[in-house]
Design a protein around this motif. Structure first.
Motif, PDB file in Angstrom:
ATOM      1  N   THR A  85     -12.412  65.945  86.589  1.00 14.95           N
ATOM      2  CA  THR A  85     -11.494  66.984  87.055  1.00 14.95           C
ATOM      3  C   THR A  85     -10.275  67.023  86.138  1.00 14.95           C
ATOM      4  N   MET A  86      -9.270  67.799  86.514  1.00  9.47           N
ATOM      5  CA  MET A  86      -8.080  67.889  85.668  1.00  9.47           C
ATOM      6  C   MET A  86      -7.407  66.530  85.484  1.00  9.47           C
ATOM      7  N   LYS A  87      -7.428  65.690  86.502  1.00  2.74           N
ATOM      8  CA  LYS A  87      -6.759  64.392  86.354  1.00  2.74           C
ATOM      9  C   LYS A  87      -7.399  63.549  85.261  1.00  2.74           C
ATOM     10  N   ASP A  88      -8.672  63.792  84.969  1.00  4.12           N
ATOM     11  CA  ASP A  88      -9.380  63.027  83.937  1.00  4.12           C
ATOM     12  C   ASP A  88      -9.208  63.633  82.558  1.00  4.12           C
ATOM     13  N   ASN A  89      -8.686  64.851  82.469  1.00  2.00           N
ATOM     14  CA  ASN A  89      -8.663  65.576  81.195  1.00  2.00           C
ATOM     15  C   ASN A  89      -7.276  65.987  80.740  1.00  2.00           C
ATOM     16  N   VAL A  90      -6.240  65.570  81.466  1.00  2.00           N
ATOM     17  CA  VAL A  90      -4.863  65.803  81.031  1.00  2.00           C
ATOM     18  C   VAL A  90      -4.302  64.487  80.507  1.00  2.00           C
ATOM     19  N   VAL A  91      -3.922  64.469  79.239  1.00  3.68           N
ATOM     20  CA  VAL A  91      -3.427  63.259  78.588  1.00  3.68           C
ATOM     21  C   VAL A  91      -1.917  63.116  78.769  1.00  3.68           C
ATOM     22  N   ASN A  92      -1.219  64.238  78.694  1.00  4.24           N
ATOM     23  CA  ASN A  92       0.245  64.233  78.734  1.00  4.24           C
ATOM     24  C   ASN A  92       0.716  65.588  79.225  1.00  4.24           C
ATOM     25  N   VAL A  93       1.869  65.617  79.878  1.00  2.00           N
ATOM     26  CA  VAL A  93       2.486  66.896  80.224  1.00  2.00           C
ATOM     27  C   VAL A  93       3.952  66.873  79.822  1.00  2.00           C
ATOM     28  N   THR A  94       4.434  68.044  79.453  1.00  5.00           N
ATOM     29  CA  THR A  94       5.868  68.279  79.323  1.00  5.00           C
ATOM     30  C   THR A  94       6.281  68.993  80.599  1.00  5.00           C
ATOM     31  N   ALA A  95       7.300  68.495  81.262  1.00  4.52           N
ATOM     32  CA  ALA A  95       7.670  69.043  82.566  1.00  4.52           C
ATOM     33  C   ALA A  95       9.176  69.172  82.687  1.00  4.52           C
ATOM     34  N   VAL A  96       9.579  70.206  83.418  1.00  2.12           N
ATOM     35  CA  VAL A  96      10.981  70.393  83.784  1.00  2.12           C
ATOM     36  C   VAL A  96      11.156  69.828  85.183  1.00  2.12           C
TER      37      VAL A  96
END
Length: 467
Positions: free
Chosen positions: A167-178
């Protein structure tokens, strides 16, 4: 002011912040009622609760500036991607600002040698795959709707490929977030693994915009398989189809997609999508790999299916045939409407351990029949996730109460089977009531995290946890 936000609108703060934002962003801030209602769009039974204005942001810096203005005046902020969420995630129960990220739709970088890419949150999964196709790579998470990748991360989306690719949790390495005070953070580097501190990436993935607004993502990519084959297999009952799925997963067969359509959904899809499938419970499958590997997988599944009464196999190896088949699956929501023209469709989902799948699906069908409701079932059954699309006349109070009873029964039943009230739709407003039963004391920990990161409760308030 933080306490007031939990219970009522902050009229003065909203008026002041919207005025400042209008001066700063000009015609990219809209107060049109039609646009505001569209940005609170919900396909559930939850009433539309629009924000006071919509801002079309074009960069992380602009999102940060807008959040800082809202934070200074204790004004709620709701992020908007493509508007495809299903549990009231986009509603603004206390008013505030909707930040539309759809113009932030660039592919920032592609690293084919590392099998990853960096994108802005407003790009959709189809746009991404079109732009990177020449690299021989693709992004596999496929929730059906052409959702924005930021929205998919926010709701921890899944889809038809999840049984193989996660799922997305397995395929997102990093996020830029405000974050809630307007601070911009990066949660990780591009390394494939890390032991450096708290896993902030997965804290934000699935947080539904209640902790921060994701503006950029680093995503894992996968090679386009050299051989792909799709299959259709009919079964005498949903129990038989589910038992075939359980046996397939327990055998370890690396199937890429395995989807269930019950007989009602097959009938609807035949009508809407021009298919000619037997109107019995049906599995749609897809196999990825080499030519020989796919042939072996197909043969093994055929043996498993036969042991559970499966038959009427049909194969699709050409890309256009497979595309037509999976488009029909993705159009299941719209196809359901053909079963009751003029009726509304309320979509819900649950997920259970794979060993309890047959029990859960059969129980759901029996409860629909007991309540006299038409509710076709589809499911990403390879990971125990299935959906009901309930047809209802929302103006009929008796029928509406029956639907509410069904939704509550289904969530409670999934939890009782060691499952969850939502496998991929998320909590939003619609499923908050079930979290106490599912998570117990862990819900208090979630509240503590929310209060620590968003002490004014301005980030998508009124979702997931009540404060």
């Amino acid at each position: 002011m933080a306490t007031a936000l939990h219970a009522e609108r902050n009229e003065g703060g909203i008026a002041t912040a919207i005025g400042i934002l209008a001066q700063r962003f000009g015609d990219r801030l809209s107060r049109s009622e039609a646009l505001r209602r569209q940005h609170a769009h919900t396909t559930t039974w939850i009433p539309n609760e629009p924000a006071d204005a919509v801002l079309f942001a074009e960069s992380t810096e602009e999102v940060g500036e807008a959040v800082r203005i809202c934070a200074a005046h204790s004004v709620p902020v709701i992020a908007y991607g493509a508007g495809s969420s299903l549990e009231g995630h986009l509603n603004a129960p206390f008013g505030g600002l909707s930040i539309d990220l759809s113009r932030m739709n660039r592919v920032i970088a592609v690293h084919p040698e590392d099998l990853d890419c960096v994108v802005q949150a407003g790009i959709t999964r189809k746009e991404l795959n079109q732009q990177i196709r020449a690299t021989g790579l693709f992004f596999p998470i496929d929730p059906g709707a052409d959702a924005s990748l930021g929205g998919m991360a926010a709701t921890r989306a899944s889809g038809t490929n999840a049984v193989r690719y996660g799922t997305m949790k397995d395929n997102v390495v990093n996020v830029t977030a405000v974050m809630a005070d307007g601070t911009v953070i990066r949660t990780a580097q591009r390394a494939k693994k890390t032991s450096a501190g708290y896993d902030l990436t997965r804290l934000l993935v699935g947080s539904e915009g209640t902790l921060g607004i994701m503006t950029e993502l680093t995503l894992r990519l996968h090679g386009i398989p050299p051989a792909i084959s799709a299959a259709i297999c009919s079964f005498p009952t949903v129990e038989a189809a589910c038992n075939a799925v359980i046996a397939t997963i327990q055998y370890g067969l690396p199937v890429a997609r395995i989807e269930l359509l019950d007989e009602l959904q097959v009938r609807a899809s035949n009508t809407y999508s021009g298919l000619d499938l037997p109107e019995t419970p049906t599995l749609l499958l897809e196999f990825h790999g080499t030519e020989s590997g796919v042939a072996e997988q197909v043969g093994t599944f055929g043996e498993i299916a036969a042991e559970h009464g499966g038959g009427n196999f049909r194969w699709a190896t050409r890309e256009e045939e497979r595309a037509r088949l999976w488009q029909a699956r993705h159009d299941a929501y719209w196809a359901v409407r053909t079963l009751r023209p003029g009726g509304s469709v309320l979509a819900t989902d649950v997920c259970v351990p794979i060993s309890r799948l047959a029990e859960a699906v059969a129980g759901a069908k029996a409860e629909c029949e007991r309540l006299g409701l038409i509710a076709p079932i589809v499911g990403h059954v390879g990971d125990g996730n299935f959906h009901l699309s309930v047809l209802v006349d929302t103006e009929d109070p008796v029928e509406f109460r029956a639907v509410e009873s069904l939704l509550g029964w289904l969530a409670e039943r999934a939890i009782a089977l060691d499952g969850t009230c939502t496998g991929e739709h998320g909590v939003g407003q619609g499923k908050m009531k079930y979290l106490e039963r599912e998570l117990g004391p862990a819900l208090a920990v979630m509240r503590s995290i929310k209060m620590a990161l968003d002490p004014q409760n301005i980030m998508n308030p009124g979702k997931i946890v009540r404060l």
